[in-house]
Write a protein that holds these residues in place. Structure first.
Motif, PDB file in Angstrom:
ATOM      1  N   ILE A 174       7.178  -3.850  -5.333  1.00  0.00           N
ATOM      2  CA  ILE A 174       5.786  -4.254  -5.099  1.00  0.00           C
ATOM      3  C   ILE A 174       5.579  -5.684  -5.604  1.00  0.00           C
ATOM      4  CG2 ILE A 174       3.399  -3.915  -5.870  1.00  0.00           C
ATOM      5  CD1 ILE A 174       3.892  -0.906  -5.711  1.00  0.00           C
ATOM      6  N   GLY A 175       6.086  -5.989  -6.787  1.00  0.00           N
ATOM      7  CA  GLY A 175       5.960  -7.344  -7.333  1.00  0.00           C
ATOM      8  C   GLY A 175       6.579  -8.381  -6.420  1.00  0.00           C
ATOM      9  N   LEU A 176       7.741  -8.070  -5.868  1.00  0.00           N
ATOM     10  CA  LEU A 176       8.409  -8.973  -4.930  1.00  0.00           C
ATOM     11  C   LEU A 176       7.559  -9.160  -3.672  1.00  0.00           C
ATOM     12  CD1 LEU A 176      11.037 -10.562  -4.243  1.00  0.00           C
ATOM     13  CD2 LEU A 176      11.863  -8.458  -3.182  1.00  0.00           C
ATOM     14  N   ALA A 177       6.996  -8.069  -3.163  1.00  0.00           N
ATOM     15  CA  ALA A 177       6.172  -8.140  -1.958  1.00  0.00           C
ATOM     16  C   ALA A 177       4.878  -8.915  -2.212  1.00  0.00           C
ATOM     17  CB  ALA A 177       5.863  -6.735  -1.446  1.00  0.00           C
ATOM     18  N   VAL A 178       4.269  -8.728  -3.370  1.00  0.00           N
ATOM     19  CA  VAL A 178       3.047  -9.462  -3.714  1.00  0.00           C
ATOM     20  C   VAL A 178       3.351 -10.952  -3.803  1.00  0.00           C
ATOM     21  CG1 VAL A 178       1.383  -9.877  -5.583  1.00  0.00           C
ATOM     22  CG2 VAL A 178       1.869  -7.542  -4.843  1.00  0.00           C
ATOM     23  N   LYS A 192       0.822  -1.214   0.000  1.00  0.00           N
ATOM     24  CA  LYS A 192       0.000   0.000   0.000  1.00  0.00           C
ATOM     25  C   LYS A 192       0.854   1.262   0.000  1.00  0.00           C
ATOM     26  CE  LYS A 192      -3.916  -2.048   2.443  1.00  0.00           C
ATOM     27  NZ  LYS A 192      -4.685  -2.043   3.695  1.00  0.00           N
ATOM     28  N   ILE A 193       1.887   1.270   0.829  1.00  0.00           N
ATOM     29  CA  ILE A 193       2.758   2.444   0.924  1.00  0.00           C
ATOM     30  C   ILE A 193       3.491   2.682  -0.392  1.00  0.00           C
ATOM     31  CG2 ILE A 193       4.877   3.333   2.009  1.00  0.00           C
ATOM     32  CD1 ILE A 193       3.874   1.967   4.618  1.00  0.00           C
ATOM     33  N   LEU A 194       4.073   1.627  -0.971  1.00  0.00           N
ATOM     34  CA  LEU A 194       4.811   1.780  -2.224  1.00  0.00           C
ATOM     35  C   LEU A 194       3.907   2.234  -3.356  1.00  0.00           C
ATOM     36  CD1 LEU A 194       7.178  -1.325  -2.073  1.00  0.00           C
ATOM     37  CD2 LEU A 194       7.724   1.060  -1.528  1.00  0.00           C
ATOM     38  N   ASP A 195       2.681   1.738  -3.377  1.00  0.00           N
ATOM     39  CA  ASP A 195       1.726   2.164  -4.401  1.00  0.00           C
ATOM     40  C   ASP A 195       1.450   3.663  -4.281  1.00  0.00           C
ATOM     41  OD1 ASP A 195      -0.247   1.598  -6.541  1.00  0.00           O
ATOM     42  OD2 ASP A 195      -1.685   2.213  -4.982  1.00  0.00           O
ATOM     43  N   LYS A 196       1.314   4.149  -3.068  1.00  0.00           N
ATOM     44  CA  LYS A 196       1.084   5.587  -2.853  1.00  0.00           C
ATOM     45  C   LYS A 196       2.321   6.399  -3.222  1.00  0.00           C
ATOM     46  CE  LYS A 196      -2.654   5.083   0.484  1.00  0.00           C
ATOM     47  NZ  LYS A 196      -3.348   4.242  -0.414  1.00  0.00           N
ATOM     48  N   TRP A 197       3.521   5.876  -2.938  1.00  0.00           N
ATOM     49  CA  TRP A 197       4.748   6.573  -3.337  1.00  0.00           C
ATOM     50  C   TRP A 197       4.813   6.707  -4.856  1.00  0.00           C
ATOM     51  CZ3 TRP A 197       9.389   4.278  -0.146  1.00  0.00           C
ATOM     52  CH2 TRP A 197       9.325   4.759   1.172  1.00  0.00           C
ATOM     53  N   ILE A 198       4.461   5.639  -5.566  1.00  0.00           N
ATOM     54  CA  ILE A 198       4.482   5.680  -7.028  1.00  0.00           C
ATOM     55  C   ILE A 198       3.542   6.769  -7.530  1.00  0.00           C
ATOM     56  CG2 ILE A 198       3.822   4.428  -9.127  1.00  0.00           C
ATOM     57  CD1 ILE A 198       4.943   1.894  -7.751  1.00  0.00           C
ATOM     58  N   LYS A 199       2.354   6.852  -6.943  1.00  0.00           N
ATOM     59  CA  LYS A 199       1.397   7.885  -7.344  1.00  0.00           C
ATOM     60  C   LYS A 199       1.906   9.277  -7.015  1.00  0.00           C
ATOM     61  CE  LYS A 199      -2.522   4.804  -7.155  1.00  0.00           C
ATOM     62  NZ  LYS A 199      -3.567   4.235  -6.325  1.00  0.00           N
ATOM     63  N   LEU A 200       2.557   9.436  -5.872  1.00  0.00           N
ATOM     64  CA  LEU A 200       3.124  10.729  -5.496  1.00  0.00           C
ATOM     65  C   LEU A 200       4.247  11.120  -6.453  1.00  0.00           C
ATOM     66  CD1 LEU A 200       3.385  13.079  -3.447  1.00  0.00           C
ATOM     67  CD2 LEU A 200       5.008  11.646  -2.205  1.00  0.00           C
ATOM     68  N   GLU A 245      10.929   7.940 -13.912  1.00  0.00           N
ATOM     69  CA  GLU A 245      10.571   6.628 -14.450  1.00  0.00           C
ATOM     70  C   GLU A 245      11.408   5.510 -13.841  1.00  0.00           C
ATOM     71  OE1 GLU A 245      10.468   6.609 -18.702  1.00  0.00           O
ATOM     72  OE2 GLU A 245       8.988   8.227 -18.775  1.00  0.00           O
ATOM     73  N   LYS A 246      12.683   5.784 -13.599  1.00  0.00           N
ATOM     74  CA  LYS A 246      13.568   4.764 -13.030  1.00  0.00           C
ATOM     75  C   LYS A 246      13.149   4.411 -11.606  1.00  0.00           C
ATOM     76  CE  LYS A 246      18.387   3.652 -12.161  1.00  0.00           C
ATOM     77  NZ  LYS A 246      19.774   4.106 -12.217  1.00  0.00           N
ATOM     78  N   ILE A 247      12.881   5.425 -10.783  1.00  0.00           N
ATOM     79  CA  ILE A 247      12.509   5.135  -9.393  1.00  0.00           C
ATOM     80  C   ILE A 247      11.142   4.463  -9.331  1.00  0.00           C
ATOM     81  CG2 ILE A 247      11.510   7.388  -8.807  1.00  0.00           C
ATOM     82  CD1 ILE A 247      13.773   5.430  -6.482  1.00  0.00           C
ATOM     83  N   GLN A 248      10.211   4.866 -10.213  1.00  0.00           N
ATOM     84  CA  GLN A 248       8.904   4.209 -10.245  1.00  0.00           C
ATOM     85  C   GLN A 248       9.049   2.741 -10.658  1.00  0.00           C
ATOM     86  OE1 GLN A 248       6.873   7.175 -12.718  1.00  0.00           O
ATOM     87  NE2 GLN A 248       5.364   7.371 -11.078  1.00  0.00           N
ATOM     88  N   SER A 249       9.911   2.475 -11.605  1.00  0.00           N
ATOM     89  CA  SER A 249      10.137   1.096 -12.041  1.00  0.00           C
ATOM     90  C   SER A 249      10.698   0.247 -10.899  1.00  0.00           C
ATOM     91  CB  SER A 249      11.088   1.084 -13.235  1.00  0.00           C
ATOM     92  OG  SER A 249      11.437  -0.224 -13.589  1.00  0.00           O
ATOM     93  N   GLN A 250      11.632   0.813 -10.145  1.00  0.00           N
ATOM     94  CA  GLN A 250      12.211   0.084  -9.019  1.00  0.00           C
ATOM     95  C   GLN A 250      11.168  -0.185  -7.937  1.00  0.00           C
ATOM     96  OE1 GLN A 250      15.474   2.724  -8.091  1.00  0.00           O
ATOM     97  NE2 GLN A 250      16.879   1.639  -9.466  1.00  0.00           N
ATOM     98  N   LEU A 251      10.305   0.805  -7.685  1.00  0.00           N
ATOM     99  CA  LEU A 251       9.249   0.616  -6.692  1.00  0.00           C
ATOM    100  C   LEU A 251       8.240  -0.436  -7.158  1.00  0.00           C
ATOM    101  CD1 LEU A 251       8.670   4.318  -5.583  1.00  0.00           C
ATOM    102  CD2 LEU A 251       9.803   2.504  -4.281  1.00  0.00           C
ATOM    103  N   GLU A 252       7.905  -0.419  -8.453  1.00  0.00           N
ATOM    104  CA  GLU A 252       6.996  -1.434  -8.995  1.00  0.00           C
ATOM    105  C   GLU A 252       7.603  -2.834  -8.882  1.00  0.00           C
ATOM    106  OE1 GLU A 252       6.252   0.097 -12.900  1.00  0.00           O
ATOM    107  OE2 GLU A 252       4.775   1.553 -12.160  1.00  0.00           O
TER     108      GLU A 252
END
Length: 91
Positions: free
Chosen positions: A73-77, A19-27, A63-70
């Protein structure tokens, strides 16, 4: 996550992390293509023995930081779905 030392994220923490990482990506989506994040204030000493305080900063590509966060998220899921945990050993 701890900068130094071990961080263990269990299932309940994984759900919160997602949830937190998803919000960071949106921010971060609102940031310019390149932006900087402020860091610690450190003491810089010059050769002549003088010194000064300087705030550190890190330049980021959106784009690079969003990709890393995504990716994280994939690893956490995956860990959550497989009833596993994430262990981070710091830098």
């Amino acid at each position: 996550m701890n900068y130094y030392g071990v961080t263990v994220i269990y299932k309940s923490g994984l759900e919160k992390l997602i949830k937190i990482l998803d919000k960071w990506i949106k921010l971060i989506d609102e940031a310019p293509d390149t932006f900087s994040l402020k860091g610690d204030i450190i003491w810089k000493e010059e050769e002549n023995g003088e010194g000064y305080w300087q705030q550190t900063s890190s330049r980021m590509q959106r784009e690079k930081i969003q990709s890393q966060l995504e990716h994280l998220i994939g690893l956490a899921v995956k860990a959550s779905n497989d009833n596993q945990l994430i262990i981070h050993f710091g830098i």
